[in-house]
Each structure stands twice: as C-alpha cells, then as structure tokens.
Design an enzyme around this catalytic site. Structure first.
Site, PDB file in Angstrom:
ATOM      1  N   ARG A 143       5.200   1.055 -11.083  1.00  0.00           N
ATOM      2  CA  ARG A 143       5.741   0.780  -8.974  1.00  0.00           C
ATOM      3  C   ARG A 143       4.312   0.589  -9.161  1.00  0.00           C
ATOM      4  NH1 ARG A 143       3.506   4.169  -7.393  1.00  0.00           N
ATOM      5  NH2 ARG A 143       3.437   3.380  -5.788  1.00  0.00           N
ATOM      6  N   GLY A 144       3.735   0.430  -7.935  1.00  0.00           N
ATOM      7  CA  GLY A 144       2.469  -0.153  -7.631  1.00  0.00           C
ATOM      8  C   GLY A 144       1.606  -1.440  -7.635  1.00  0.00           C
ATOM      9  N   ALA A 145       1.111  -2.034  -6.918  1.00  0.00           N
ATOM     10  CA  ALA A 145       1.355  -3.582  -7.204  1.00  0.00           C
ATOM     11  C   ALA A 145      -0.067  -3.787  -8.273  1.00  0.00           C
ATOM     12  CB  ALA A 145       0.417  -3.930  -5.801  1.00  0.00           C
TER      13      ALA A 145
ATOM     14  N   ARG B  15      10.169  -8.523  -8.244  1.00  0.00           N
ATOM     15  CA  ARG B  15      10.276  -8.271  -7.133  1.00  0.00           C
ATOM     16  C   ARG B  15       9.408  -9.422  -6.138  1.00  0.00           C
ATOM     17  NH1 ARG B  15       8.013  -1.678  -6.550  1.00  0.00           N
ATOM     18  NH2 ARG B  15       9.337  -2.483  -4.907  1.00  0.00           N
TER      19      ARG B  15
ATOM     20  N   GLN C 273       7.392   7.759  -2.141  1.00  0.00           N
ATOM     21  CA  GLN C 273       6.228   7.497  -3.407  1.00  0.00           C
ATOM     22  C   GLN C 273       5.354   9.056  -2.908  1.00  0.00           C
ATOM     23  OE1 GLN C 273       7.601   5.707  -1.782  1.00  0.00           O
ATOM     24  NE2 GLN C 273       8.149   3.291  -3.319  1.00  0.00           N
TER      25      GLN C 273
ATOM     26  N   ASP D 252       0.536  -5.271  -0.979  1.00  0.00           N
ATOM     27  CA  ASP D 252       0.958  -5.209  -1.818  1.00  0.00           C
ATOM     28  C   ASP D 252       0.628  -6.817  -1.739  1.00  0.00           C
ATOM     29  OD1 ASP D 252       2.543  -2.931  -1.783  1.00  0.00           O
ATOM     30  OD2 ASP D 252       2.698  -4.154  -3.617  1.00  0.00           O
TER      31      ASP D 252
ATOM     32  N   ASN E 267       2.010  -3.406   3.529  1.00  0.00           N
ATOM     33  CA  ASN E 267       1.984  -2.875   2.800  1.00  0.00           C
ATOM     34  C   ASN E 267       3.711  -1.560   2.432  1.00  0.00           C
ATOM     35  OD1 ASN E 267       1.222  -0.801   0.095  1.00  0.00           O
ATOM     36  ND2 ASN E 267       0.690   0.629   2.262  1.00  0.00           N
ATOM     37  N   LYS E 268       3.771  -0.701   1.258  1.00  0.00           N
ATOM     38  CA  LYS E 268       4.623   0.191   1.709  1.00  0.00           C
ATOM     39  C   LYS E 268       5.650   0.242   3.923  1.00  0.00           C
ATOM     40  CE  LYS E 268       6.858   1.769  -0.887  1.00  0.00           C
ATOM     41  NZ  LYS E 268       8.324   0.559  -1.222  1.00  0.00           N
TER      42      LYS E 268
END
Ligand code: MRU
Length: 368
Positions: free
Chosen positions: A55-57, A98, A205, A246, A256-257
C-alpha cells in the site's frame, strides 16, 4: 548469536528475478510479524494491492509495474498482435485494484508506452525491455523520494516538531518514503526532529506502520490519536505538517488518507504550514480539481470490527468509510516534488514542475 533484522532491512516491494515473483512485506501483519509474500499469480498481486498488503501510492505503482511485467513474461505469443491484447488485459486488471492513487495507472501506462514503443522487437526482447522498465520504475523511486526529502529539509530547522498522517514512509515507497524522507535525512544530519504520528483510523497505518518504522529507525516519534492533532498544535509542539498524497489535481487539491483535510484545516487555524510530499507520478494534470477525484470506498468492517477483539458497533448500523479525503489547495503551503516546491497558484506552478521534469528527462536519476 543471530542479529535481529529491523523493518528497515527489508525491501518494501521488489522483484525476485530467480523466482519470477513480486516480493512484498505483508503490511496487514505489521508491526507484530514480518511476513514476506512472494507473489506470482495476477490474482494474488491484485488482492495484495486491494487488501493493502502492499500500500501507499508509490509502492502500489511499483508493485503494478512488476506485476504487469510478470504477466507479460508468461504470455505465449509469436507476434506483437498476439501479445498485446493479453498484455493490455493484465494491465487493465491490475489497474482496477484501487481507484484513487494515480500511481497505479501511471506505472501501468508507462509500461504500456514502453510496450507499444517496442512493438517491432521480437517478443523475447520485448519481455526483457518490459523487465528493465519495471526495475527502472522501482529504482527511480529511491531518487524521487530522496530529492523530495532534500527539498522538504530546506523548509524546516533542527529541533522542529513535525506531524504526519497515515504512512507515507519507507513502507509506502521503496526506501525513504515521501513525507518521511526529510525526517530520515534530518536524522542523518542531526536535526533531532520531534515527530507526531497520527494513528490514522480506521486501518491504523500511522500507529502500525509510521510509528513503527520511525521508532525502529531511532527517531523521536510520539503516537497520537487522530483527534489529538489540535491539542499538539495548540500546544505549539508542531512547526510543520508533512503528508503524502494519492492524487494531486491540476489546481493543487490533494487526495490523501481520510483525515488529512481535518489535519490541514486545524493546522491553518494555528498557522502551521502543511506540505504535501508529491512525486510527480502522483500529480494528475488531467484531473482539474479535487471534485473530479474518485474516492475509494472501503468495507464497513474496517470501521466496525477490524483490529478489535470484538465488534465495536451495533450490527446493522450504517457505516460511511471513504478511504481518502480531499484537502483544498488553499490549506496547502506547498507541494514538494522531486523537481522542486510548487506554491500557489498551483495551476501554474505544477505545470512548471512538469516542464522542469521534461527538461531533465535525459539525466540518469540514481540515489542510494
Ligand atoms: O490506503 P493506503 O494505506 O494505501 O493510503 C496511503 C496514503 O494515503 C498515503 O499517504 C499516500 O499513498 C502516500 S504514500 C507515499
């Protein structure tokens, strides 16, 4: 006596050449256990991205590039016309894992361009070229993050308090992270930052990954619940906010998150600058504003029961679980890219960043 390995000694995302496998750390198991997954099947790679095992762009972009190369390697074809439809199918499949992080389609489109540009080559050679392109995307990420770190470091001073949300760290990239790059470089140079890591509900996270990797690396990190950011800011413990992203729209609005826009709104109240750490691979000039960004919705169970011993919400209650939110560009003090820092108005400055990128396209981008 065997040396205990730190999380920093593992590769977040890599290609095992011998096994022909995508190798990742299963991030859903951290911090309790470090399990390494070797994935060869497309379904398993898709699932690993969807389930946030990787995970994470930037990391999902690298995983997708390696994934589509692994698919290409298996395609039985004698001509490009036979090869390309199967390649495209694999590309579209991985791209569907995603929707919000543009790095996924960015990496897959880059692989696609390489594929089409080399369509005259024999299939065996084309597969080798795709291999090299995937490895290049991975290796470039190290330079990109380090460069973001250098620019980020120019915005802060020794002893500063820095707050971050979610994990835009090593575990979200190949090496330095984006939001954490300045923190790691600062540590090497004796900056003694005080880091505040939001736990980042619902998937934690910040607690499981950011606090973990910074703590393991010996940085001064304090874990806070998401609803404590106003308190640490009001106490004047935070000098700057560094977060990842993202997708950055052409006008600077940034996805973003979930929770990032809350942090940015509170930071504005206390005159604390919010910096978005954005590889150009996360900037999408084809998306005009934040309103045009598709926000991933995740299962309700992530809010009601995941990470708890028992379910924590009534059965049947309605749940809203967007994975990301959009921070409006007027809450952002700067967008830190590998080619410099963009400032408002972003519609102009982001274009200039891409002109710089274009001008330097023949330079080798290497960092360790
Ligand atoms: O759902 P996740 O864990 O993939 O969300 C990740 C983030 O929001 C990160 O901040 C972003 O991808 C940047 S990572 C350098």
């Amino acid at each position: 006596m065997s040396e205990t390995k730190s999380i920093m000694d593992y590769e977040t995302v890599a290609l095992d050449e011998e096994k022909g496998a995508l190798v990742i750390i299963d991030q859903t198991k951290l911090p309790y256990s470090t399990e390494i997954l070797e994935l060869t099947k497309q379904e398993d790679i898709w699932n690993a991205i969807y389930l946030l095992q990787v995970r994470g762009a930037p990391a999902i972009g690298v995983a997708a590039a390696i994934g589509v190369y692994l698919a290409a390697k298996e395609i039985q074809a004698d001509t490009f016309d036979e090869f390309y439809p199967a390649f495209q199918k694999a590309k579209e499949y991985l791209d569907s894992a995603r929707p919000t992080a543009v790095n996924l389609s960015w990496a897959l489109n880059r692989m696609d361009s390489v594929c089409r540009a080399n369509q005259e080559k024999p299939i065996g050679e084309l597969k080798k070229i795709l291999h090299d392109a995937a490895v290049e995307i991975r290796n470039e990420d190290v330079w990109v993050c380090k460069s973001i770190g250098e620019y980020g470091l120019s915005l802060v001073k020794p002893g500063d308090g820095l707050l971050t949300h979610c994990n835009a760290g090593k575990l979200a990239t190949v090496k330095y992270g984006t939001a954490t790059a300045a923190m790691y470089l600062g540590q090497e140079r004796g900056y003694n930052f005080r880091i505040y890591a939001d736990e980042t509900r619902p998937l934690l996270q910040g607690a499981r990954l950011t606090a973990f990797e910074l703590y393991e690396s010996g940085l001064d990190v304090t874990l806070i619940c998401d609803n404590m950011s106003a308190t640490v800011m009001r106490n004047k413990w935070v000098d700057a906010v560094f977060v990842g992203c993202d997708r950055v729209a052409a006008n600077g609005d940034t996805a973003n998150k979930i929770g990032t826009s809350v942090v940015a709104t509170v930071a504005k109240r206390y005159n604390i600058p919010v910096y978005i750490c954005a590889p150009t691979s996360t900037i999408d000039l084809n998306t005009p504003t934040g309103a045009d960004i598709q926000i991933e919705q995740r299962p309700a169970e992530e809010v009601t029961e995941m990470w708890y011993k028992e379910r924590m919400a009534p059965v049947g209650v309605k749940v809203f679980n967007p994975c990301f939110d959009v921070t409006d560009n007027d809450l952002i003090a700067g967008i830190i890219t590998e080619y410099g820092i963009a400032r408002a108005p972003y519609t102009e400055s982001l274009k200039e960043i891409f002109l710089k990128k274009e001008a330097s396209k023949d330079e080798k981008k290497i960092a360790d």
